[in-house]
Every structure is written in structure tokens, then in C-alpha cells.
Design an enzyme around this catalytic site. Structure first.
Site, PDB file in Angstrom:
ATOM      1  N   TYR A 142      59.002  42.120 -15.582  1.00 38.96           N
ATOM      2  CA  TYR A 142      58.705  41.066 -14.609  1.00 38.96           C
ATOM      3  C   TYR A 142      58.905  41.536 -13.165  1.00 38.96           C
ATOM      4  O   TYR A 142      58.462  40.902 -12.225  1.00 38.96           O
ATOM      5  CB  TYR A 142      59.574  39.824 -14.862  1.00 38.96           C
ATOM      6  CG  TYR A 142      59.221  39.068 -16.131  1.00 38.96           C
ATOM      7  CD1 TYR A 142      58.180  39.499 -16.948  1.00 38.96           C
ATOM      8  CD2 TYR A 142      59.912  37.940 -16.517  1.00 38.96           C
ATOM      9  CE1 TYR A 142      57.848  38.833 -18.118  1.00 38.96           C
ATOM     10  CE2 TYR A 142      59.595  37.262 -17.677  1.00 38.96           C
ATOM     11  CZ  TYR A 142      58.564  37.719 -18.474  1.00 38.96           C
ATOM     12  OH  TYR A 142      58.248  37.047 -19.631  1.00 38.96           O
ATOM     13  N   LYS A 193      62.338  47.652 -28.539  1.00 41.07           N
ATOM     14  CA  LYS A 193      61.143  48.164 -29.220  1.00 41.07           C
ATOM     15  C   LYS A 193      61.209  49.689 -29.113  1.00 41.07           C
ATOM     16  O   LYS A 193      60.283  50.360 -28.634  1.00 41.07           O
ATOM     17  CB  LYS A 193      59.888  47.572 -28.553  1.00 41.07           C
ATOM     18  CG  LYS A 193      58.598  47.815 -29.281  1.00 41.07           C
ATOM     19  CD  LYS A 193      58.466  47.042 -30.584  1.00 41.07           C
ATOM     20  CE  LYS A 193      57.178  47.434 -31.295  1.00 41.07           C
ATOM     21  NZ  LYS A 193      57.130  46.973 -32.694  1.00 41.07           N
ATOM     22  N   ASP A 225      59.831  42.704 -32.978  1.00 47.24           N
ATOM     23  CA  ASP A 225      58.957  42.013 -33.938  1.00 47.24           C
ATOM     24  C   ASP A 225      59.763  41.532 -35.142  1.00 47.24           C
ATOM     25  O   ASP A 225      59.606  40.398 -35.613  1.00 47.24           O
ATOM     26  CB  ASP A 225      57.780  42.905 -34.357  1.00 47.24           C
ATOM     27  CG  ASP A 225      58.185  44.346 -34.627  1.00 47.24           C
ATOM     28  OD1 ASP A 225      59.300  44.750 -34.238  1.00 47.24           O
ATOM     29  OD2 ASP A 225      57.381  45.076 -35.241  1.00 47.24           O
ATOM     30  N   ASP A 249      62.759  36.267 -22.829  1.00 49.81           N
ATOM     31  CA  ASP A 249      62.002  35.067 -22.459  1.00 49.81           C
ATOM     32  C   ASP A 249      61.433  34.426 -23.723  1.00 49.81           C
ATOM     33  O   ASP A 249      61.547  33.218 -23.953  1.00 49.81           O
ATOM     34  CB  ASP A 249      60.864  35.500 -21.507  1.00 49.81           C
ATOM     35  CG  ASP A 249      60.227  34.324 -20.800  1.00 49.81           C
ATOM     36  OD1 ASP A 249      60.665  33.181 -21.014  1.00 49.81           O
ATOM     37  OD2 ASP A 249      59.269  34.549 -20.028  1.00 49.81           O
ATOM     38  N   ASP A 253      63.210  31.095 -26.226  1.00 47.71           N
ATOM     39  CA  ASP A 253      62.458  29.861 -26.482  1.00 47.71           C
ATOM     40  C   ASP A 253      62.353  29.605 -27.980  1.00 47.71           C
ATOM     41  O   ASP A 253      62.472  28.466 -28.435  1.00 47.71           O
ATOM     42  CB  ASP A 253      61.050  29.954 -25.879  1.00 47.71           C
ATOM     43  CG  ASP A 253      60.992  29.308 -24.501  1.00 47.71           C
ATOM     44  OD1 ASP A 253      62.065  29.085 -23.904  1.00 47.71           O
ATOM     45  OD2 ASP A 253      59.873  29.018 -24.015  1.00 47.71           O
TER      46      ASP A 253
END
Ligand code: NAD
Length: 361
Positions: A142, A193, A225, A249, A253
Site C-alpha cells: 500500500y 507467501k 492462501d 486487510d 475482514d
């Protein structure tokens, strides 16, 4: 008597309604626990744009910097959605995080027994879930450079973002996560990852190295994943999760929705020192603003987190959290969490019932 200076940022939409309840709750526990709060209110988001032309006036940031802690409600609304990016309410929020150096975002996802049927997953899968997601907030893709949409030599457009972390950025979020796990069930899962991304390999190496300083915490690693899959397959295996900005992020959620109730979820954003920002996970809910329908409990639980993490008042925090559970036990619900057999109440009434529960013991 402990004196705490708190900056209140009610923001937009339902913000002022839920903030009013949280302030009443803080004043009430203050009397019980002999704490004095000095509240100062400031503008942010759409309300600040309307009053001053910018989403984070310099005065607001200054007030936040000069306080012990910041309690934020929510920002945004349809009215400001078409403004250019630098004038949008969300820009105020990013500016606040950057201005206070808030690099760690703590988001608990706890299944309350009273609300278990609000989850979209089966009771046996979610019963007992109690997860804390620690997300890196000021680095990663970001913020990485270069970024932008560029034109190539052949005239094609090419969009670029860069995922980058330095040793020190990983170490500081890692330490927050290990320390958070120490205060919980002492299990930390780091999500990356590393099978594909070099930045993730560095992340994994640094987190693994830090583990030596926290021998009481059991560390594990998952690829993002797999972590997403495990979160919905068997969420009870998780205690504390630490991950970078982008993965955090998304996973925070997903973890939040295990609980099924967005109006119940608090969060904390912390820096190396100074004031943290405490806010509900939900937005400004413009569809129900001004109608006395909002659930104030996420805001109230954010105030409890503030007492625990910034103000070092765990007993006062527990007192609030227990009162919230008692009110739910008594069957009181706002519209977002109502089920058969419950009593529907508005935002203000929920606040008054909570105050009664806080003082009744
Ligand atoms: P939202 O969270 O505001 O609302 C989603 C749905 O949940 C709505 O139906 C709303 O009525 C309901 N809801 C949310 N909080 C509730 C509460 N406390 N009690 C009862 N119901 C509640 O998300 P959205 O609709 O996507 O966004 C609305 C605005 O909020 C947008 O401008 C968005 O940019 C902003 N937003 C702000 C933040 C923040 O301040 N951190 C976070 C997310 C969205």
C-alpha cells in the site's frame, strides 16, 4: 487519581451517536475506578471537509499528538464520495495513521456465545473462536515505491505497485505480535507467501529469528492462501495471527465476519509510543445515520481496548466487556444483531441499559 487526556473524533454518519454512548460509558467507569478523563473533540473526515475544506485539519492531528489516546468513530458518506482523492474522508484516516506512526493494527474476532447464530458458519465450527489479527499498517504494497500507472515504450499502460518490507519494519510489527500473543494463549501464526515472494521470505526469516526472544510463544507459519482456507475451515486453531498490510486487510475482514456482527467489532492501531487510535471496524453506516438505530457496542468495546492498551487500565476494560455480555444475556439487541425472542432497542437506549449494567454490580 489517574488523569487521561482523550481526543474524540466522532466523524460522520452514525459516528456522533455511537461516540456519545462510549463517552457516557467511559465517564461511568471513570467514577468506579477513580479515573479522570479530559475529553477534547476534533474534526475528521466529511465533517472536517465541510467545516475546513480538508479531511484532516492540522489542528486535529496536533490535538491527537498531544493526547494520551484517540477514540475515533467512523468517517465517510455518499456526500463526499465524488471528491478528488486527496480531499476524500479516507485520506484523513490515512493521514492520521501516518501522522501518529501507527504501524500495528490489532483486530480481535471473538465469537460471543449470545451471538453465535449470527455467524454464517456452523455453530460447531465457530463456537469458542477467539482470534487476534495483528496487521502491519504503514508498509508493504500500500505504500511501496515505485507505484503508479506508467506508459511503456510500446505505448501500453502499465500499473505498478511494490511490495517491500525492511528488517526493521518486520521486527517492530513482529514484536507487537509476540507481545500480544504473550497476553493471550501464547500461540502466534505468521502469514506470508514465502513460496513465491522474496519480500515474504525475508518476513519469514525475521519473524523466525525474533521467536528466540519469546520462548513462551509457540510460533507457526502459513502461506496466505492456506490461512484463508483454514480461517473458514477450522478457525479455532488460531490465537494470534501476524501478517503484512495487504494480507492483513483481507484476512482481518474474513476473521471479523466469522463473528457475523460488524456492529460488535473493535480495533486498535498502535505506534511505537504515544497515542493509539481506537475505532470500530465498521464504517459510518450512512443508511441508518441519525435514526437512533446504530449498534454502539463496537465503539464501546473500542473504548475498552483503549483502556487496556493505551491507558493500562485492564480492570476498567474488563468491567466494560463484562457489562456488554450481561446486556446481551438480558436479551437486548440493536437491529443489526436482533434475533427471535430478543428485545429491540435503539442506540441511545442500548447505551442507557449498558450504563445500568455497569453500575448495578
Ligand atoms: P458500513 O460499515 O458503514 O456499513 C455496512 C452495513 O453495515 C450497512 O448496512 C450499515 O447500516 C451496517 N452497519 C455498520 N455499522 C453498524 C452499526 N454500528 N450498527 C448497525 N449497523 C451497522 O460500510 P459501507 O456501507 O461500505 O460504508 C459506508 C461509509 O463508511 C463509506 O463512506 C465508507 O468509505 C466508510 N467507511 C469508513 C470506515 C472507517 O471509518 N474506518 C470503514 C469502512 C467504511
Amino acid at each position: 487519581m489517574a488523569q487521561h487526556r482523550i481526543t474524540l473524533l466522532p466523524g460522520d454518519g452514525i459516528g456522533p451517536e455511537i461516540m456519545a454512548v462510549a463517552v457516557k460509558v467511559l465517564k461511568t467507569v471513570g467514577e468506579t475506578f477513580d479515573l479522570t478523563f479530559e475529553f477534547q473533540e476534533a474534526l475528521i473526515g466529511g465533517a472536517a471537509i465541510d467545516a475546513t475544506g480538508e479531511p484532516l485539519p492540522a489542528e486535529t492531528l496536533e490535538m491527537c499528538k498531544n493526547s494520551d489516546s484517540v477514540l475515533l468513530a467512523a468517517i465517510g458518506g455518499y456526500k463526499w464520495d465524488t471528491l478528488p482523492r486527496h480531499l476524500r474522508p479516507e485520506t484523513g484516516l490515512l493521514g492520521l495513521r501516518a501522522g501518529l506512526g501507527l504501524f500495528a493494527n490489532l483486530r480481535p474476532a471473538t465469537i460471543l456465545p449470545q451471538l453465535i447464530d449470527a455467524s454464517s458458519l456452523k455453530r460447531e465450527v465457530v463456537e469458542g473462536v477467539d482470534i487476534m489479527v495483528v496487521r502491519e499498517l504503514t508498509g508493504g504494497i500500500y505504500f511501496g515505491q515505485p507505484r503508479g500507472v506508467f506508459t511503456t515504450e510500446t505505448g501500453e499502460k502499465r500499473g505498478v505497485n511494490t511490495m517491500a518490507y525492511t528488517d526493521s519494519e518486520i521486527d517492530r510489527i513482529g514484536r507487537v505480535a509476540f507481545e500480544t500473543a504473550q497476553k493471550r494463549r501464547k500461540k502466534l501464526c505468521s502469514v506470508d507467501k514465502a513460496n513465491v515472494l522474496e519480500v515474504s521470505q525475508l518476513w519469514r526469516d525475521r519473524i523466525t529469528a525474533l521467536a528466540a526472544d519469546y520462548p513462551d510463544v509457540e510460533l507457526s507459519h502459513l502461506y496466505v492462501d492456506n490461512a484463508a482456507m483454514q480461517l473458514v475451515r477450522s478457525p479455532k486453531q488460531f490465537d494470534t495471527i501476524v501478517t503484512g498490510n495487504l494480507f492483513g486487510d483481507i484476512l482481518s475482514d474474513a476473521a471479523a465476519m466469522l463473528t457475523g456482527s460488524i456492529g460488535m467489532l473493535p480495533s486498535a492501531s498502535l505506534g511505537a509510543s504515544g497515542a493509539g487510535v481506537y475505532e470500530p471496524v465498521h464504517g459510518s453506516a450512512p443508511d441508518i445515520a441519525g435514526q437512533d438505530k446504530a449498534n454502539p457496542l463496537a465503539q464501546v468495546l473500542s473504548a475498552a481496548m483503549m483502556l487496556r492498551y493505551d491507558l493500562n487500565q485492564p480492570d476498567a476494560a474488563n468491567h466494560i466487556e463484562q457489562a456488554v455480555l450481561r446486556v446481551l444475556d438480558q436479551g437486548y439487541r440493536t437491529g443489526d444483531i436482533i434475533a427471535e425472542g430478543n428485545t429491540l432497542v435503539g442506540c441511545e437506549a442500548m447505551g442507557n441499559i449498558l450504563i445500568k449494567a455497569l453500575t448495578e454490580e
